[in-house]
Design a protein around this motif. Structure first.
Motif, PDB file in Angstrom:
ATOM      1  N   ASP A  76     -20.879 -11.598  20.705  1.00  7.79           N
ATOM      2  CA  ASP A  76     -19.710 -11.749  21.564  1.00  7.79           C
ATOM      3  C   ASP A  76     -19.062 -13.125  21.404  1.00  7.79           C
ATOM      4  O   ASP A  76     -17.891 -13.306  21.778  1.00  7.79           O
ATOM      5  CB  ASP A  76     -20.091 -11.560  23.036  1.00  7.79           C
ATOM      6  N   PHE A  77     -19.812 -14.085  20.863  1.00  7.99           N
ATOM      7  CA  PHE A  77     -19.322 -15.461  20.794  1.00  7.99           C
ATOM      8  C   PHE A  77     -19.207 -15.992  19.368  1.00  7.99           C
ATOM      9  O   PHE A  77     -18.387 -16.865  19.102  1.00  7.99           O
ATOM     10  CB  PHE A  77     -20.269 -16.384  21.581  1.00  7.99           C
ATOM     11  N   SER A  78     -20.029 -15.489  18.457  1.00  9.26           N
ATOM     12  CA  SER A  78     -20.113 -16.061  17.114  1.00  9.26           C
ATOM     13  C   SER A  78     -20.449 -14.975  16.106  1.00  9.26           C
ATOM     14  O   SER A  78     -20.905 -13.889  16.466  1.00  9.26           O
ATOM     15  CB  SER A  78     -21.202 -17.145  17.055  1.00  9.26           C
ATOM     16  N   THR A  79     -20.248 -15.311  14.838  1.00  7.75           N
ATOM     17  CA  THR A  79     -20.786 -14.494  13.755  1.00  7.75           C
ATOM     18  C   THR A  79     -22.043 -15.174  13.229  1.00  7.75           C
ATOM     19  O   THR A  79     -22.282 -16.353  13.504  1.00  7.75           O
ATOM     20  CB  THR A  79     -19.757 -14.317  12.623  1.00  7.75           C
ATOM     21  N   VAL A  80     -22.834 -14.452  12.442  1.00  4.93           N
ATOM     22  CA  VAL A  80     -24.148 -14.957  12.039  1.00  4.93           C
ATOM     23  C   VAL A  80     -24.334 -14.812  10.526  1.00  4.93           C
ATOM     24  O   VAL A  80     -24.023 -13.763   9.950  1.00  4.93           O
ATOM     25  CB  VAL A  80     -25.279 -14.197  12.767  1.00  4.93           C
ATOM     26  N   PHE A  81     -24.846 -15.868   9.910  1.00  6.69           N
ATOM     27  CA  PHE A  81     -25.225 -15.870   8.500  1.00  6.69           C
ATOM     28  C   PHE A  81     -26.721 -16.141   8.424  1.00  6.69           C
ATOM     29  O   PHE A  81     -27.206 -17.179   8.888  1.00  6.69           O
ATOM     30  CB  PHE A  81     -24.458 -16.955   7.741  1.00  6.69           C
ATOM     31  N   ASP A  82     -27.477 -15.204   7.843  1.00  9.36           N
ATOM     32  CA  ASP A  82     -28.939 -15.313   7.758  1.00  9.36           C
ATOM     33  C   ASP A  82     -29.329 -15.911   6.414  1.00  9.36           C
ATOM     34  O   ASP A  82     -29.216 -15.257   5.377  1.00  9.36           O
ATOM     35  CB  ASP A  82     -29.561 -13.925   7.937  1.00  9.36           C
ATOM     36  N   THR A  83     -29.808 -17.153   6.418  1.00  9.61           N
ATOM     37  CA  THR A  83     -30.184 -17.810   5.164  1.00  9.61           C
ATOM     38  C   THR A  83     -31.410 -17.177   4.520  1.00  9.61           C
ATOM     39  O   THR A  83     -31.565 -17.238   3.299  1.00  9.61           O
ATOM     40  CB  THR A  83     -30.454 -19.308   5.400  1.00  9.61           C
ATOM     41  N   LEU A  84     -32.290 -16.566   5.314  1.00 12.66           N
ATOM     42  CA  LEU A  84     -33.451 -15.906   4.732  1.00 12.66           C
ATOM     43  C   LEU A  84     -33.019 -14.682   3.935  1.00 12.66           C
ATOM     44  O   LEU A  84     -33.476 -14.479   2.798  1.00 12.66           O
ATOM     45  CB  LEU A  84     -34.446 -15.507   5.819  1.00 12.66           C
ATOM     46  N   ALA A  85     -32.138 -13.860   4.500  1.00 12.67           N
ATOM     47  CA  ALA A  85     -31.643 -12.696   3.775  1.00 12.67           C
ATOM     48  C   ALA A  85     -30.893 -13.117   2.517  1.00 12.67           C
ATOM     49  O   ALA A  85     -31.037 -12.507   1.449  1.00 12.67           O
ATOM     50  CB  ALA A  85     -30.737 -11.860   4.686  1.00 12.67           C
ATOM     51  N   PHE A  86     -30.104 -14.190   2.616  1.00 13.23           N
ATOM     52  CA  PHE A  86     -29.361 -14.684   1.461  1.00 13.23           C
ATOM     53  C   PHE A  86     -30.308 -15.209   0.386  1.00 13.23           C
ATOM     54  O   PHE A  86     -30.132 -14.951  -0.805  1.00 13.23           O
ATOM     55  CB  PHE A  86     -28.398 -15.789   1.896  1.00 13.23           C
ATOM     56  N   ALA A  87     -31.350 -15.947   0.803  1.00 17.05           N
ATOM     57  CA  ALA A  87     -32.316 -16.498  -0.152  1.00 17.05           C
ATOM     58  C   ALA A  87     -33.077 -15.385  -0.862  1.00 17.05           C
ATOM     59  O   ALA A  87     -33.366 -15.478  -2.061  1.00 17.05           O
ATOM     60  CB  ALA A  87     -33.281 -17.437   0.565  1.00 17.05           C
ATOM     61  N   ARG A  88     -33.432 -14.336  -0.145  1.00 16.27           N
ATOM     62  CA  ARG A  88     -34.149 -13.214  -0.768  1.00 16.27           C
ATOM     63  C   ARG A  88     -33.297 -12.529  -1.820  1.00 16.27           C
ATOM     64  O   ARG A  88     -33.815 -12.055  -2.836  1.00 16.27           O
ATOM     65  CB  ARG A  88     -34.578 -12.221   0.308  1.00 16.27           C
TER      66      ARG A  88
END
Length: 241
Positions: free
Chosen positions: A121-133
């Protein structure tokens, strides 16, 4: 989200908790956030310890070192909620293993009101673990492993801490997403200005200047003697060429 973030304002976030599973009643006890604008550190941070009103698991204490006694006089989540939302609102959150932290934060939101609120509701999210995998398949992609892979010094990290881990993750994120992905980026190929993702990175603008230490005349003489000894023993010394 697996593609590098392109938001001008990024908030790198980490939490510490009383245990591993919010569905078992575990709570957030520390939040640490670091702000980046145009991939540069601004110096703005959000850091708070939170009284969870419950016992912290012994295993969790061994990880982060935070005790119930330390948290006795700290504010509760409802006391810091407004300031926290103000800090993350309209930012791209960068989180390592985002489902863990987001799950805990959403659980805290759900305790505040009957109206459903989530991080989305307030932000979007970038997952560095998913990106690193995706970027490094088949390799270890913990924060410590990524620090080693990208030559980031985390020797001062004896225990986990939300603010410290957010600062380290910010450096990892900038290095992991800061390279040029092809000889000609898509934006340049189309005659457009490259996006923020491919701009030169600055790991931090608050790091102290490096100190240059010059050797003494005695040290120079001892060094020369050592090179002479190497040349005498082997007949050649590459450092004297």
């Amino acid at each position: 989200m697996l593609s590098p973030v392109v938001s001008n304002r990024i908030v790198v976030l980490d939490t510490e908790t009383t245990g591993l599973n919010f569905q078992e009643g575990h709570r957030v006890i520390e939040i640490g956030c670091v702000e980046l604008i145009n991939r540069r550190f601004t110096g703005n941070r959000f850091h708070v310890y939170i009284n969870p009103d419950r016992v912290i698991d012994r295993g969790a204490i061994e990880v982060h070192g935070i005790t119930n006694q330390f948290l006795e006089d700290k504010p509760r989540f409802e006391d810091i909620f407004v300031d926290f939302i103000a800090f993350i609102k309209d930012a791209e959150l960068v989180i390592h293993n985002a489902p863990f932290d987001v799950g805990f934060i959403n659980h805290e939101f759900s305790r505040l009101t009957d109206k459903a609120r989530t991080v989305d509701d307030f932000s979007t999210v970038f997952d560095t673990l998913a990106f690193a995998r995706k970027k490094h398949p088949g390799q270890r992609n913990s924060l410590d492993a990524l620090c080693k892979r990208y030559a980031i010094d985390n020797s001062h990290r004896e225990l986990h801490g939300a603010l410290l881990d957010a600062e380290i993750l910010a450096d990892v994120f900038l290095l992991m997403t800061g390279g040029q992905f092809s000889l000609l980026d898509e934006g340049e190929a189309a005659g457009q200005k490259p996006g923020n993702v491919h701009e030169p990175r600055q790991l931090a603008n608050n790091r102290p200047a490096l100190t240059v230490i010059y050797c003494s005349e005695q040290e120079l003489a001892e060094h020369q003697q050592r090179l002479d000894a190497i040349e005498k023993a082997s007949g050649f010394c590459v450092w004297k060429q």
